[in-house]
Design a protein around this motif. Sequence first.
Motif, PDB file in Angstrom:
ATOM      1  N   ARG A  58     -66.565   5.933  23.026  1.00 23.73           N
ATOM      2  CA  ARG A  58     -67.105   5.057  21.992  1.00 23.73           C
ATOM      3  C   ARG A  58     -66.687   3.622  22.280  1.00 23.73           C
ATOM      4  NH1 ARG A  58     -69.151   7.843  17.814  1.00 23.73           N
ATOM      5  NH2 ARG A  58     -68.791  10.071  18.012  1.00 23.73           N
ATOM      6  N   ARG A  70     -73.710   0.000  14.539  1.00 25.25           N
ATOM      7  CA  ARG A  70     -72.704   0.400  15.543  1.00 25.25           C
ATOM      8  C   ARG A  70     -72.315  -0.764  16.444  1.00 25.25           C
ATOM      9  NH1 ARG A  70     -73.754   6.593  17.528  1.00 25.25           N
ATOM     10  NH2 ARG A  70     -73.510   7.435  15.432  1.00 25.25           N
ATOM     11  N   TRP A  94     -73.343   5.286  25.830  1.00 26.60           N
ATOM     12  CA  TRP A  94     -73.103   5.165  24.396  1.00 26.60           C
ATOM     13  C   TRP A  94     -74.363   4.662  23.682  1.00 26.60           C
ATOM     14  CZ3 TRP A  94     -71.190   6.871  20.346  1.00 26.60           C
ATOM     15  CH2 TRP A  94     -70.905   6.108  19.214  1.00 26.60           C
ATOM     16  N   SER A 144     -76.401   6.972  21.069  1.00 23.31           N
ATOM     17  CA  SER A 144     -76.621   6.466  19.712  1.00 23.31           C
ATOM     18  C   SER A 144     -78.111   6.527  19.362  1.00 23.31           C
ATOM     19  CB  SER A 144     -76.120   5.020  19.595  1.00 23.31           C
ATOM     20  OG  SER A 144     -74.742   4.982  19.885  1.00 23.31           O
TER      21      SER A 144
END
Length: 404
Positions: free
Chosen positions: A24, A340, A394, A398
Amino acid sequence: MTQPARLFLFVAPSSIPKSGAESRFASVPMLDLARQYAQIREEVLVAIERVCSAQHFILGAEVEALEREIAASTGASEAVGCASGTDALWLALLAVGVRPGDSVLTTTFSFFASATAIVRAGARPVLVDIEPHTLNLDPIKVEEYLRGGKFPGLRALLPVHLYGQCADMDAFERLAREFGLTLVEDAAQAIGASWRDRRAGSLGSAAAFSFYPTKNLSAYGDAGLVTTNDAEFAEHMRRLRNHGSPRRYVHDELGWNCRLDAIQAAVLRVKLPYIEKWNQQRRDRAAAYDRLLTQSGLASATIDAPVRPLAMTPHAHHVYHQYVVRAQRRDDLRQFLDDRKIGTEIYYPLPLHLQPAFAYLGYREGDMPESERAAREVLALPMFPELGEDEQQWVVESIAEFYS
Ligand SMILES: Cc1ncc(COP(=O)(O)O)c(C=O)c1O
């Protein structure tokens, strides 16, 4: 002076990878220029110091050296540095002979400057729709327009090499020849790109480049340049960028002050030798997105896929100024990624024919359906040479989570 809002949109702070198996990230920026600066800091500071020691800040030896180096790298015989890509377009159009009362045909799906430079040259923009796979100006629609015979005063074609991929220059060369038009490239996003074996910048009578800080080759401020193979055009542009002045305080015509600063030229000269490597890294990043999106089951060319990457044209060497997908529920996806702290951008949310400033051209919603659809669907994902594949993973994870 406040920075243009555009810059803040693009440049996010460096991402901070967190440790742990989840891969992450605190953020993945659209563009992180700090990572590039870390690689070239010493060279840049030496170059700036060289200009400060010489105390020669406008045009001069640095600018001339940059002009020679960029001309050589594009295969054009001449280059003329100027203050921005917008000025480069204006200079190029004037040099090839665009005059008040003329019109110039360009794409409706581009940055505003592609069309405002035409207006600034005294001409009227003729806007034409794009082809759906690359979002570049559609040669079939251009041909329909030309064969329709409604082009009094049309002087030039101005295709834009959108996102770093050349427009179909075979078709535009053929049409320019057949209809007696001049071909000018808007290569603002395409330094290092090529069409067949020829570089952007050497594919028409003149080509405009931008070195705005977000571009593949970027200055530390505004900067631009025109390439051409015509020595007279180049001389004319050298006068135009300096108030139309062939020698001090004599003005043959109305030019403008759009000269290039020596500090910007010196920074660009540091970066130019890296551009091939950086462009290749962008291509690698694009290939990684293609692979990750396909592996995740998100992407395909079918119309119902949640995410559809744009096409690469076989004859075009794409330098991925941007990596752009068409996305279902684009605005919700963008908000999800934003939550995010994954940077994205929309190039462009409103085609030029619907811009309030161009209302006087008389276009209406529905006139350019491909551009209007693209404006609702496109999303540019983080793209820069130093972007890590773990960051890309990532981003794609996502996106997958959003559609799950
Ligand atoms: C396609 C296109 N044309 C022209 C320009 C204008 O360049 P500048 O911002 O350097 O004036 C840009 C830059 O944003 C661009 O992307």
